[in-house]
Design an enzyme around this catalytic site. Structure first.
Site, mmCIF file in Angstrom:
data_model
loop_
_atom_site.group_PDB
_atom_site.id
_atom_site.type_symbol
_atom_site.label_atom_id
_atom_site.label_comp_id
_atom_site.label_asym_id
_atom_site.label_seq_id
_atom_site.Cartn_x
_atom_site.Cartn_y
_atom_site.Cartn_z
ATOM 1 N N HIS A 161 -5.553 3.729 -1.820
ATOM 2 C CA HIS A 161 -6.873 4.134 -1.321
ATOM 3 C C HIS A 161 -7.143 5.576 -1.739
ATOM 4 O O HIS A 161 -6.483 6.501 -1.269
ATOM 5 C CB HIS A 161 -6.868 4.001 0.208
ATOM 6 C CG HIS A 161 -8.181 4.302 0.859
ATOM 7 N ND1 HIS A 161 -8.363 4.214 2.222
ATOM 8 C CD2 HIS A 161 -9.388 4.690 0.352
ATOM 9 C CE1 HIS A 161 -9.614 4.520 2.524
ATOM 10 N NE2 HIS A 161 -10.256 4.832 1.407
ATOM 11 N N GLU A 185 -11.237 -9.145 3.116
ATOM 12 C CA GLU A 185 -9.950 -8.792 3.711
ATOM 13 C C GLU A 185 -10.192 -8.617 5.198
ATOM 14 O O GLU A 185 -11.021 -7.785 5.610
ATOM 15 C CB GLU A 185 -9.390 -7.504 3.085
ATOM 16 C CG GLU A 185 -8.064 -7.122 3.739
ATOM 17 C CD GLU A 185 -7.205 -6.175 2.920
ATOM 18 O OE1 GLU A 185 -7.343 -6.149 1.676
ATOM 19 O OE2 GLU A 185 -6.383 -5.479 3.534
ATOM 20 N N THR A 215 -7.109 6.727 10.132
ATOM 21 C CA THR A 215 -6.938 5.623 9.194
ATOM 22 C C THR A 215 -8.224 4.813 9.223
ATOM 23 O O THR A 215 -9.154 5.178 9.946
ATOM 24 C CB THR A 215 -5.702 4.772 9.578
ATOM 25 O OG1 THR A 215 -5.572 3.690 8.654
ATOM 26 C CG2 THR A 215 -5.822 4.207 10.987
ATOM 27 N N THR A 216 -8.296 3.739 8.440
ATOM 28 C CA THR A 216 -9.516 2.931 8.411
ATOM 29 C C THR A 216 -9.601 2.148 9.717
ATOM 30 O O THR A 216 -8.891 1.158 9.911
ATOM 31 C CB THR A 216 -9.492 1.993 7.186
ATOM 32 O OG1 THR A 216 -9.121 2.778 6.044
ATOM 33 C CG2 THR A 216 -10.849 1.368 6.950
ATOM 34 N N ARG A 248 -9.192 8.362 -1.115
ATOM 35 C CA ARG A 248 -10.180 8.802 -0.116
ATOM 36 C C ARG A 248 -11.028 9.942 -0.659
ATOM 37 O O ARG A 248 -10.581 10.709 -1.507
ATOM 38 C CB ARG A 248 -9.466 9.271 1.155
ATOM 39 C CG ARG A 248 -9.074 8.125 2.073
ATOM 40 C CD ARG A 248 -8.470 8.656 3.358
ATOM 41 N NE ARG A 248 -8.350 7.592 4.335
ATOM 42 C CZ ARG A 248 -9.259 7.321 5.267
ATOM 43 N NH1 ARG A 248 -10.346 8.053 5.372
ATOM 44 N NH2 ARG A 248 -9.071 6.331 6.102
ATOM 45 N N HIS A 270 0.984 6.213 1.890
ATOM 46 C CA HIS A 270 1.724 7.167 2.716
ATOM 47 C C HIS A 270 2.964 7.735 2.042
ATOM 48 O O HIS A 270 3.571 8.666 2.567
ATOM 49 C CB HIS A 270 1.984 6.578 4.102
ATOM 50 C CG HIS A 270 0.679 6.328 4.796
ATOM 51 N ND1 HIS A 270 -0.212 7.352 5.045
ATOM 52 C CD2 HIS A 270 0.067 5.188 5.201
ATOM 53 C CE1 HIS A 270 -1.305 6.848 5.602
ATOM 54 N NE2 HIS A 270 -1.161 5.541 5.713
ATOM 55 N N ARG A 318 -6.795 12.931 0.860
ATOM 56 C CA ARG A 318 -5.726 13.351 1.771
ATOM 57 C C ARG A 318 -4.364 12.769 1.379
ATOM 58 O O ARG A 318 -3.337 13.300 1.763
ATOM 59 C CB ARG A 318 -6.062 12.999 3.220
ATOM 60 C CG ARG A 318 -6.041 11.528 3.507
ATOM 61 C CD ARG A 318 -6.242 11.239 4.965
ATOM 62 N NE ARG A 318 -7.603 11.511 5.396
ATOM 63 C CZ ARG A 318 -8.142 10.965 6.489
ATOM 64 N NH1 ARG A 318 -7.418 10.176 7.252
ATOM 65 N NH2 ARG A 318 -9.382 11.224 6.833
ATOM 66 N N HIS A 362 -3.698 -4.410 7.756
ATOM 67 C CA HIS A 362 -3.816 -3.219 8.581
ATOM 68 C C HIS A 362 -2.924 -3.343 9.810
ATOM 69 O O HIS A 362 -3.132 -4.206 10.651
ATOM 70 C CB HIS A 362 -5.250 -2.898 9.035
ATOM 71 C CG HIS A 362 -5.405 -1.417 9.317
ATOM 72 N ND1 HIS A 362 -4.974 -0.837 10.467
ATOM 73 C CD2 HIS A 362 -5.871 -0.416 8.548
ATOM 74 C CE1 HIS A 362 -5.193 0.460 10.405
ATOM 75 N NE2 HIS A 362 -5.733 0.752 9.248
ATOM 76 N N ASN A 367 0.858 -1.190 0.000
ATOM 77 C CA ASN A 367 0.000 0.000 0.000
ATOM 78 C C ASN A 367 0.897 1.244 0.000
ATOM 79 O O ASN A 367 1.719 1.420 0.908
ATOM 80 C CB ASN A 367 -0.899 -0.049 1.253
ATOM 81 C CG ASN A 367 -1.830 1.133 1.338
ATOM 82 O OD1 ASN A 367 -1.413 2.269 1.118
ATOM 83 N ND2 ASN A 367 -3.076 0.898 1.671
ATOM 84 N N GLU A 413 -8.633 0.672 -3.257
ATOM 85 C CA GLU A 413 -9.445 0.766 -2.036
ATOM 86 C C GLU A 413 -10.369 1.958 -2.153
ATOM 87 O O GLU A 413 -9.933 3.057 -2.520
ATOM 88 C CB GLU A 413 -8.547 0.962 -0.820
ATOM 89 C CG GLU A 413 -7.909 -0.299 -0.340
ATOM 90 C CD GLU A 413 -7.114 -0.059 0.928
ATOM 91 O OE1 GLU A 413 -7.323 0.973 1.599
ATOM 92 O OE2 GLU A 413 -6.265 -0.892 1.222
HETATM 93 N N1 PXP Z 1 -5.915 -3.079 3.951
HETATM 94 C C1 PXP Z 1 -6.849 -2.113 3.958
HETATM 95 C C2 PXP Z 1 -8.218 -2.456 3.459
HETATM 96 C C3 PXP Z 1 -6.552 -0.814 4.402
HETATM 97 O O1 PXP Z 1 -7.514 0.138 4.404
HETATM 98 C C4 PXP Z 1 -5.237 -0.517 4.816
HETATM 99 C C5 PXP Z 1 -4.895 0.858 5.272
HETATM 100 O O2 PXP Z 1 -5.179 1.786 4.313
HETATM 101 C C6 PXP Z 1 -4.283 -1.548 4.764
HETATM 102 C C7 PXP Z 1 -4.650 -2.819 4.355
HETATM 103 C C8 PXP Z 1 -2.868 -1.315 5.123
HETATM 104 O O3 PXP Z 1 -2.730 -0.936 6.450
HETATM 105 P P1 PXP Z 1 -1.345 -0.370 6.948
HETATM 106 O O4 PXP Z 1 -1.060 0.861 6.168
HETATM 107 O O5 PXP Z 1 -1.571 -0.127 8.394
HETATM 108 O O6 PXP Z 1 -0.311 -1.452 6.703
#
Ligand code: PXP
Length: 260
Positions: free
Chosen positions: A51, A159, A108-109, A53, A18, A57, A202, A15, A78
């Site tokens: 993702h 997931e 965050t989610t 959003r 960031h 952001r 996550h 992902n 996402e």
């Molecule tokens: N899976 C999903 C569905 C998420 O929303 C996120 C965070 O955006 C992640 C995985 C990855 O989480 P992390 O960035 O904490 O590793």
């Protein structure tokens, strides 16, 4: 056509949200999340997750356009279950769409989708995405009722939200960790038995990834924040290849070779 490589039957989706967070702190184009995605693929990522959003952001609309154009691996998009996001997904046709809950005020989610209470609002976007040939994933709590509701909604994938598990790991709460792990093991088995593909993610770190990677029914982990943070200290390539190595080691230790 993009294909997943299968390493010990457990894929790594990186992902890159960031990287965009850091870029957006100053505006401009640096660091470029698409460059990070390409480096992630070189380092062992099987796919890229981003993702978009509602408040933009981190990832921008242009990032999604460029990811779709330049990426050689599957894009896991996402998104919230809104008309705007469904329209964007239909325009880009990513390999998969992972529907997540989204609140403006959250950092965050923070939890899984309300697939039980919110089934009515989820059905239409799921049907629209599936009708266009995309694989649909639902980000849920590792919970029996959420798994059953996801199957009823016709999702292809669930997931499992590993946030609570990772929190126990960070706190060093052994009893809480064992309880959370058992929830994931049961949810993964139930989902697999219901014909759903199982992913998780996550908050995963080098320390917490092993036990989740050992759950045989899980075929994909999506990891972001920790990897981008670690990249500050040892580079993105090093962080991803170490994570990939830990996943492979964990999966090899159970001898699992599940394919999606
Ligand atoms: N899976 C999903 C569905 C998420 O929303 C996120 C965070 O955006 C992640 C995985 C990855 O989480 P992390 O960035 O904490 O590793």
């Amino acid at each position: 056509m993009t294909h997943f490589s299968q390493t010990h039957g457990l894929r790594l989706g990186v992902n890159i949200d960031h990287v965009a967070t850091i870029r957006n702190a100053r505006g401009g184009r640096h660091p470029d999340p698409i460059r990070a995605a390409q480096l992630a693929v070189e380092a062992g990522a099987d796919g890229i997750t981003a993702h978009l959003r509602e408040d933009r952001r981190h990832i921008s609309d242009d990032d999604i356009t460029r990811l779709k154009r330049d990426l050689t691996r599957p894009l896991n998009f996402e998104m919230a279950a809104t008309d705007e996001m469904v329209a964007i997904a239909l325009r880009h046709l990513p390999h998969a769409c992972c529907i997540v809950p989204e609140k403006r005020e959250e950092r965050t989610t923070e939890g899984g989708l309300d697939v039980v209470g919110g089934a009515n609002e989820l059905q239409r976007p799921i049907d629209q995405l599936k009708a266009a040939g995309m694989r649909v994933s639902l980000f849920i709590e590792p919970d029996e009722r959420a798994v059953a509701a996801s199957a009823r909604l016709g999702a292809d994938i669930v997931e499992l939200h590993t946030g609570a598990y990772c929190e126990m790991d960070l706190r060093g709460d052994a009893a809480g960790l064992a309880e959370q792990l058992a929830r994931h093991q049961l949810a993964a088995k139930l989902a697999h038995d219901a014909g759903l593909e199982v992913h998780a993610g996550h908050g995963l770190t080098f320390n917490s990834v092993g036990a989740i990677a050992r759950i045989e029914q899980i075929v994909e982990l999506n990891i972001g924040h920790f990897l981008i943070g670690e990249a500050i200290f040892g580079g993105l390539h090093g962080a991803i290849s170490r994570m990939r190595g830990l996943m492979n080691e964990a999966r090899a230790s159970v001898g699992g070779r599940k394919t999606a």
